[in-house]
Design a protein around this motif. Structure first.
Motif, PDB file in Angstrom:
ATOM      1  N   ARG A  51       0.838  -1.209   0.000  1.00 51.65           N
ATOM      2  CA  ARG A  51       0.000   0.000   0.000  1.00 51.65           C
ATOM      3  C   ARG A  51       0.873   1.260   0.000  1.00 51.65           C
ATOM      4  O   ARG A  51       0.547   2.255  -0.659  1.00 51.65           O
ATOM      5  N   PHE A  54       2.067   1.768  -3.489  1.00 50.96           N
ATOM      6  CA  PHE A  54       0.968   2.321  -4.290  1.00 50.96           C
ATOM      7  C   PHE A  54       0.795   3.808  -4.011  1.00 50.96           C
ATOM      8  O   PHE A  54       0.540   4.602  -4.925  1.00 50.96           O
ATOM      9  N   ALA A  58       0.983   6.870  -6.549  1.00 50.14           N
ATOM     10  CA  ALA A  58      -0.138   7.814  -6.684  1.00 50.14           C
ATOM     11  C   ALA A  58       0.357   9.239  -6.508  1.00 50.14           C
ATOM     12  O   ALA A  58      -0.044  10.149  -7.254  1.00 50.14           O
ATOM     13  N   LEU A  63      -0.696   6.484 -10.401  1.00 47.44           N
ATOM     14  CA  LEU A  63      -1.863   5.703 -10.028  1.00 47.44           C
ATOM     15  C   LEU A  63      -2.978   6.626  -9.539  1.00 47.44           C
ATOM     16  O   LEU A  63      -2.711   7.713  -9.018  1.00 47.44           O
ATOM     17  N   VAL A  65      -6.134   6.225  -6.901  1.00 44.44           N
ATOM     18  CA  VAL A  65      -6.742   5.370  -5.884  1.00 44.44           C
ATOM     19  C   VAL A  65      -8.167   5.860  -5.641  1.00 44.44           C
ATOM     20  O   VAL A  65      -8.382   7.006  -5.235  1.00 44.44           O
ATOM     21  N   THR A  71      -7.759   0.589  -7.428  1.00 45.52           N
ATOM     22  CA  THR A  71      -6.631   1.405  -7.847  1.00 45.52           C
ATOM     23  C   THR A  71      -6.387   1.167  -9.328  1.00 45.52           C
ATOM     24  O   THR A  71      -6.399   0.023  -9.791  1.00 45.52           O
TER      25      THR A  71
END
Length: 225
Positions: A51, A54, A58, A63, A65, A71
């Motif tokens: 996470r 990620f 982001a 990315l 979310v 995602t």
């Protein structure tokens, strides 16, 4: 060179780098769903560090979310590309003039090694390798200019532009054109020509941006206004 696969027991840093490159190169296309749980299982980690990876992606604009939904790989934002182009041009054109007048003793041999490497990569049709060598050469110019820490600022600002640049490098004729610009740029820096180096750098940095209409037409699903 190909993008490394996700593999069991890889480090968090390596996982970030692999996902970054898979998005950069278009292997993971905009809109593609990406699962924390699936990747955590592949790597053999808990979801918490995945996470965190990620979230970093982001924050970099790679990315999107959507809470309670999922995602997804983000599209390339044209406005972010314009901003990145502005940042690069302001900082790198100033720096290359300083690199041209720098007294760093190994700048000629160092820059010519990049050209030799890029010539070899073009011969192999290695687009990823060429992109990475291009990045390293621009970073080296910043170091020769005496501003090694500025490259980190540029790198963080230009992720959307990098995705556009990679798409432009998929054509071999484009690679060859960029290489010729690199040769001209290096020659100006080595010759101690700050005005000429600045002019070439500006034209060089505007090349990918000028091709945005062609690239967007060929890869319409990558872009968002």
């Amino acid at each position: 060179m190909t993008v490394s696969p996700i593999r069991p027991r890889m480090s968090i840093k390596d996982l970030y780098d692999v996902l970054y490159m898979r998005i950069l190169t278009g292997e993971l296309r905009p809109g593609a769903a990406i699962s924390e749980t699936k990747i955590a299982d592949e790597v053999g980690l808990s979801r918490t560090p995945v996470r965190q990876v990620f979230q970093r992606l982001a924050d970099a604009g790679f990315l999107v979310v959507v809470p309670q939904v999922g995602t997804y790989v983000a599209p390339i934002e044209i406005s972010a590309v314009r901003d990145a182009q502005f940042v690069r041009e302001m900082l790198e054109c100033s720096a290359v003039a300083e690199a041209a007048t720098s007294s760093v003793t190994d700048k000629e041999s160092r820059l010519h090694r990049f050209l030799e490497d890029q010539r070899r990569l073009i011969g192999k049709g290695d687009h990823i390798g060429f992109f990475l060598s291009d990045e390293a050469m621009h970073r080296a110019l910043m170091e020769i200019a005496g501003h090694p820490h500025v490259w980190g600022m540029i790198a963080s600002a230009k992720v959307s532009l990098d995705r556009l640049r990679y798409l432009s490098l998929e054509r071999i004729d484009w690679l060859e054109m960029i290489f010729r610009q690199h040769e001209d740029l290096v020659n100006r820096v080595v010759a101690g020509d700050p005005e000429g180096a600045t002019k070439v750098m500006q034209a060089h940095l505007r090349t990918a941006f000028a091709a945005i209409e062609r690239i967007a037409a060929e890869n319409a699903d990558f872009f968002a206004e």
